[in-house]
Design an enzyme around this catalytic site. Sequence first.
Site, PDB file in Angstrom:
ATOM      1  N   LYS A   9       0.833  -1.208   0.000  1.00  0.00           N
ATOM      2  CA  LYS A   9       0.000   0.000   0.000  1.00  0.00           C
ATOM      3  C   LYS A   9       0.861   1.249   0.000  1.00  0.00           C
ATOM      4  O   LYS A   9       2.003   1.248   0.458  1.00  0.00           O
ATOM      5  CB  LYS A   9      -0.956   0.028   1.186  1.00  0.00           C
ATOM      6  N   SER A  25      -6.555   4.545 -15.446  1.00  0.00           N
ATOM      7  CA  SER A  25      -7.305   4.806 -14.233  1.00  0.00           C
ATOM      8  C   SER A  25      -6.524   5.497 -13.134  1.00  0.00           C
ATOM      9  O   SER A  25      -6.962   6.495 -12.615  1.00  0.00           O
ATOM     10  CB  SER A  25      -7.920   3.519 -13.719  1.00  0.00           C
ATOM     11  N   THR A  57      -9.699   0.369  -9.192  1.00  0.00           N
ATOM     12  CA  THR A  57      -9.195   0.829 -10.476  1.00  0.00           C
ATOM     13  C   THR A  57      -7.938   0.015 -10.769  1.00  0.00           C
ATOM     14  O   THR A  57      -7.761  -1.066 -10.215  1.00  0.00           O
ATOM     15  CB  THR A  57      -8.971   2.362 -10.465  1.00  0.00           C
ATOM     16  N   TYR A  58      -7.067   0.505 -11.633  1.00  0.00           N
ATOM     17  CA  TYR A  58      -5.829  -0.219 -11.921  1.00  0.00           C
ATOM     18  C   TYR A  58      -4.690   0.769 -12.100  1.00  0.00           C
ATOM     19  O   TYR A  58      -4.893   1.965 -12.307  1.00  0.00           O
ATOM     20  CB  TYR A  58      -5.983  -1.124 -13.151  1.00  0.00           C
ATOM     21  N   GLY A  73     -10.074   9.102 -15.844  1.00  0.00           N
ATOM     22  CA  GLY A  73     -11.349   8.533 -16.257  1.00  0.00           C
ATOM     23  C   GLY A  73     -12.386   8.717 -15.163  1.00  0.00           C
ATOM     24  O   GLY A  73     -12.394   9.718 -14.444  1.00  0.00           O
ATOM     25  N   ALA A  74     -13.256   7.730 -15.008  1.00  0.00           N
ATOM     26  CA  ALA A  74     -14.338   7.825 -14.026  1.00  0.00           C
ATOM     27  C   ALA A  74     -13.811   8.041 -12.609  1.00  0.00           C
ATOM     28  O   ALA A  74     -14.464   8.700 -11.790  1.00  0.00           O
ATOM     29  CB  ALA A  74     -15.198   6.566 -14.081  1.00  0.00           C
ATOM     30  N   ALA A  75     -12.623   7.520 -12.310  1.00  0.00           N
ATOM     31  CA  ALA A  75     -12.038   7.686 -10.970  1.00  0.00           C
ATOM     32  C   ALA A  75     -11.812   9.155 -10.625  1.00  0.00           C
ATOM     33  O   ALA A  75     -11.803   9.527  -9.451  1.00  0.00           O
ATOM     34  CB  ALA A  75     -10.727   6.911 -10.871  1.00  0.00           C
TER      35      ALA A  75
END
Length: 126
Positions: A9, A25, A57-58, A73-75
């Site tokens: 993380k 993303s 996401t990625y 994008g959508a993120a």
Amino acid sequence: MQITLLKGKLHMASVTQAELWYDGSCAIDKDLVELAGFREFEQIDIYNVDNGERFHTYVILAESGSGTISMNGAAARKVQVGDRVIIAAYGQMNEAEADEFKPKLVYLNKDNSVERTTNTIPVQKD
């Protein structure tokens, strides 16, 4: 039996960009990707500490040393530039592998420079 554990993380990363119309993303500084043990195109979870949003996401790569954390994008609709986020990846392993496994935990300063790295989280006390 397979279990899912935290693989790595980036803790308290600061969002540097939100690009609604960009391909991909989540662009992450390549150096940070490597420190956290992520892979390009790997699925990640984003936890927005500022607004409580949680989404998948990625990873796509951003320039090494740039400190970039860009939601694309959508993120991009889930964050504001400056939001602090936790970016996590998980892995599946069997019980024997899990007994030996240590995650890659990267703690970041507000400018996305590395504060510290570790592979343990202290026991939470009351």
